[in-house]
Design an enzyme around this catalytic site. Structure first.
Site, PDB file in Angstrom:
ATOM      1  CB  CYS A   2      48.118  40.287 -34.831  1.00 60.58           C
ATOM      2  SG  CYS A   2      49.157  39.633 -36.163  1.00 60.58           S
ATOM      3  NE  ARG A  27      42.853  38.839 -32.314  1.00 63.02           N
ATOM      4  CZ  ARG A  27      41.604  38.739 -32.747  1.00 63.02           C
ATOM      5  NH1 ARG A  27      40.662  38.402 -31.927  1.00 63.02           N
ATOM      6  NH2 ARG A  27      41.316  38.979 -33.998  1.00 63.02           N
ATOM      7  CD1 TRP A  74      50.315  32.541 -35.007  1.00 63.07           C
ATOM      8  CD2 TRP A  74      49.534  33.078 -37.015  1.00 63.07           C
ATOM      9  NE1 TRP A  74      50.271  31.395 -35.765  1.00 63.07           N
ATOM     10  CE2 TRP A  74      49.794  31.700 -36.997  1.00 63.07           C
ATOM     11  CE3 TRP A  74      49.038  33.650 -38.185  1.00 63.07           C
ATOM     12  CZ2 TRP A  74      49.573  30.873 -38.105  1.00 63.07           C
ATOM     13  CZ3 TRP A  74      48.817  32.838 -39.279  1.00 63.07           C
ATOM     14  CH2 TRP A  74      49.084  31.460 -39.236  1.00 63.07           C
ATOM     15  CG  ASN A  98      43.951  40.846 -36.669  1.00 69.77           C
ATOM     16  OD1 ASN A  98      44.579  39.871 -37.070  1.00 69.77           O
ATOM     17  ND2 ASN A  98      42.682  40.781 -36.330  1.00 69.77           N
ATOM     18  N   GLY A  99      45.530  41.085 -39.700  1.00 71.88           N
ATOM     19  CA  GLY A  99      44.990  40.748 -41.018  1.00 71.88           C
ATOM     20  C   GLY A  99      46.108  40.623 -42.040  1.00 71.88           C
ATOM     21  CD  GLU A 480      39.693  17.340 -31.560  1.00 72.87           C
ATOM     22  OE1 GLU A 480      39.916  17.782 -32.699  1.00 72.87           O
ATOM     23  OE2 GLU A 480      39.889  18.007 -30.527  1.00 72.87           O
ATOM     24  CE  LYS A 484      43.021  19.379 -29.551  1.00 72.53           C
ATOM     25  NZ  LYS A 484      41.744  19.785 -30.065  1.00 72.53           N
ATOM     26  CD  GLU A 487      45.846  21.446 -31.468  1.00 72.89           C
ATOM     27  OE1 GLU A 487      45.881  22.537 -32.041  1.00 72.89           O
ATOM     28  OE2 GLU A 487      44.787  20.924 -31.090  1.00 72.89           O
ATOM     29  CG  HIS A 503      41.643   0.873 -48.784  1.00 71.51           C
ATOM     30  ND1 HIS A 503      41.410  -0.061 -49.775  1.00 71.51           N
ATOM     31  CD2 HIS A 503      40.591   0.793 -47.948  1.00 71.51           C
ATOM     32  CE1 HIS A 503      40.249  -0.662 -49.553  1.00 71.51           C
ATOM     33  NE2 HIS A 503      39.735  -0.166 -48.441  1.00 71.51           N
ATOM     34  CE  LYS A 603      41.105  28.480 -27.752  1.00 72.09           C
ATOM     35  NZ  LYS A 603      41.092  27.016 -27.875  1.00 72.09           N
TER      36      LYS A 603
END
Ligand code: F6R
Length: 608
Positions: A2, A27, A74, A98-99, A480, A484, A487, A503, A603
């Site tokens: 956060c 955040r 968050w 935050n945490g 990647e 992208k 998300e 496979h 982020k």
């Protein structure tokens, strides 16, 4: 993870608290809230969802206090509701956090047995009740906070505001970052220097276990034993941070378009463009001549950059490399044996798992180098050698320009290492750096493919699933590209090594499954084409990213083909990333998702 902010001033603070939260929204954006003292009395406003909801609430019901704290969340413990939004209050104090307080269950049980009544499901509220209990027992605010910090397990940065205390803010940190800033007759604390940048450029970062007491005219810092300490001032460069989308619809699109420029800046740090020789930026040294093995670690997009980095370092410098996602590396207790260097990759420089891995490697006596975008971050500060990417602030939650800047840094680093080890001759070094110098031009050519990619995204936007395939340097890119897409568009996507398809994943192929194939005409091209034929034979819908030779050699009209310019192999991951970013971007735009702030994400991931 956060964002937190606090201001003690003689002027009303609500507007500036919200302004700072705007810069901290990267955040988390599940809820936001602020608390101030209105005529000495703790008063708060909170709102579920993005900051704009809190702003609306404050318009209708303003706060005028001259001291306050704020938070953008968050969600970890407890849903993203108003009741779980910070600040949390208990008796005579309000706090933002935050945490994660890992032992909150036992603390909560203890407090409830003692009569505390909880209003939220958060871990944070336990801290508020603990401090309130110490205040009730007669301790002064500073002593009450100190008494509680020792009982907390996990990671935190905290800010405390006390009823009736117009000239007192307390901050504390362990595991999560916290900066304090000096103004004239007013003081600030916040999760990072960017949050404080419009208010002051005199910023100090608290160190592990520190507590800070802020008053109008002073900031006192104490270490974990309660001894007064002085932490160095860092002049913040955050003022350069300007939140503006320019002519673009989203930050992500703007950041995709910034790539030619920021890639050129980053390259300039690693290559002396007049001599064509590689270097370690900012006069630092990193001697690769005797490095036996490198351990690389990162998270998310940074991990895929590190995977390309591994391929680069193994191919161009012939150094064996290990690679782990940081959340595994930190706990795997892998014997580090002949590892001489640990290399981390992070845009934010604050990712909790990457930071913990760095500290683990440091504890094992390894030399630490980090490819980092935010130069004032904890990872940068704790590294022996900082390999800066000069991507500038990345606001879009989906990483784009930071990724390609990580790749170009790692390419230059691998060449530098190859020269130091005598596996790259000076002539070859020049040839390779001349290739790297072509990146800005080629990136511009890749951007010119936007209309073609946008047209393909229309079909992608109708799908529920997608596969991405690549070999060699294109394998990390496949992952990647899939990351992208998932998300920001919420389409389920998987990236696979093209050779792995048979496979298992090939069972998924039918005429509803789009398969994105990344296949420049390199040494793996023919093999990838065989895998593409296997998809085509089962009716898969193929989108092929290749070059002119590859398009001619793919030998059929079974694919929608995007033709990129020809380029040396070392450049393909950097340049092919761009149309993949555009594919995800335009698919998300078609689907109407929140491109810059996709659901459930943040982020900077500063919790485990
Ligand atoms: C994806 C993305 C994330 C980050 C990851 C690590 O687009 O941005 O996967 O790459 O959270 O973050 P940093 O690089 O800040 O350590």
């Amino acid at each position: 993870m956060c964002g937190i902010i606090g201001i003690v001033s003689h002027e009303p603070v609500a507007g500036r608290l919200v302004d700072a939260l705007k810069r901290l929204e990267y955040r988390g954006y599940d809820s936001a809230g602020i608390a101030t003292l209105e005529d000495g009395v703790l008063t708060r406003r909170r709102a579920e969802g993005k900051l704009v909801n809190l702003q609306r609430r404050l318009e209708g019901d303003p706060l005028s206090g001259t001291i306050g704290i704020g938070h953008t969340r968050w969600a970890t413990h407890g849903a993203a509701t108003e009741a779980n939004a910070h600040p949390h209050m208990a008796g005579k104090l309000a706090i933002v956090h935050n945490g994660i307080i890992e032992n909150y269950r036992e603390l909560r049980a203890e407090l409830e047995a003692d009569g505390a009544v909880f209003e939220s499901q958060t871990d944070t509220e336990t801290v508020a009740h603990l401090v309130n209990r110490e205040l009730r027992r007669g301790l002064a605010p500073k002593e009450a906070v100190m008494a509680v910090l020792g009982r907390l397990e996990g990671a935190f940065s905290l800010a405390f505001l006390f009823d009736g205390e117009e000239n007192l803010l307390i901050g504390a940190r362990r595991g999560s970052p916290l900066a304090v800033g000096e103004g004239e007759g007013e003081m600030f604390l916040g999760s990072d220097a960017i949050a404080l940048s419009p208010f002051t450029d005199i910023v100090r970062y608290l160190e592990e276990g520190d507590m800070a007491v802020l008053r109008h005219a002073t900031i006192e810092i104490f270490d974990e034993h309660g001894n007064p300490v002085i932490r160095p001032v860092r002049r913040s460069t955050g003022k350069a941070f300007y939140v503006d989308k320019g002519n673009h619809r989203h930050f992500m699109q703007k950041e995709i378009y910034e790539q030619p420029e920021v890639l050129s800046h980053t390259l300039g740090a690693f290559v002396d463009m007049t001599t064509g020789r590689t270097r370690i930026p900012n006069g630092q040294t990193l001697d690769f001549s005797n490095v036996r093995r490198i351990a690389l670690s990162a998270c998310g997009t940074g991990y895929y950059a590190a995977l390309v980095g591994r391929y680069y370092l193994e191919r161009y410098a012939r150094i064996p490399c290990d690679l782990d996602v940081a959340s595994e590396f930190r706990y795997r207790e892998s014997p580090l044996g002949d590892v001489d260097l640990a290399l981390f990759v992070s845009q934010s420089g604050e990712t909790a798992d990457t930071l913990a891995s760095l500290r683990y490697a440091k504890g094992e006596g390894l030399r630490i180098a980090s490819v980092v975008n935010v130069q004032e971050s904890t990872i940068a500060r704790e590294s022996d050698v900082v390999l800066p990417t000069l991507a500038g602030p990345e606001i879009g939650v989906a990483s784009t320009k930071a990724f390609t800047c990580q790749l170009i840094s790692l390419a230059a680093l691998a060449i530098h290492a190859g020269v130091a080890r005598g596996v790259i001759s000076p002539e070859r070094e020049l040839e390779l750096t001349r290739s790297l110098a072509e990146v800005p031009r080629l990136a511009n050519e890749a951007l010119a493919l936007e209309d073609t990619v946008e047209a393909l995204s229309r079909e992608m936007a109708t799908k529920r699933h997608a596969l991405f395939l690549g070999r060699g340097f294109s394998y990390p890119l496949a992952m990647e590209g899939a990351l992208k897409l998932k998300e920001i568009s919420y389409i389920h996507a998987e990236g696979y090594a093209a050779g792995e398809l048979k496979h298992g994943p090939i069972a998924l192929i039918d005429d509803t499954m789009p398969v994105v194939v990344i296949a420049p005409h390199d040494r793996s091209f023919e093999k990838t084409m065989s895998n593409m034929q296997e998809v085509a034979a089962r009716g898969g819908r193929i989108i092929l990213f290749t070059d002119a030779k590859g398009a001619a050699g793919s030998g059929s009209d079974m694919a929608s083909t995007v033709v990129l310019p020809d380029m040396p192999e070392i450049l393909t991951p950097i340049i092919y990333a761009i149309p993949l970013q555009m594919l995800a971007y335009h698919t998300a735009v078609q689907m109407g998702t929140d491109v810059d702030q996709p659901r459930n994400l943040a982020k900077s991931v500063t919790v485990e």
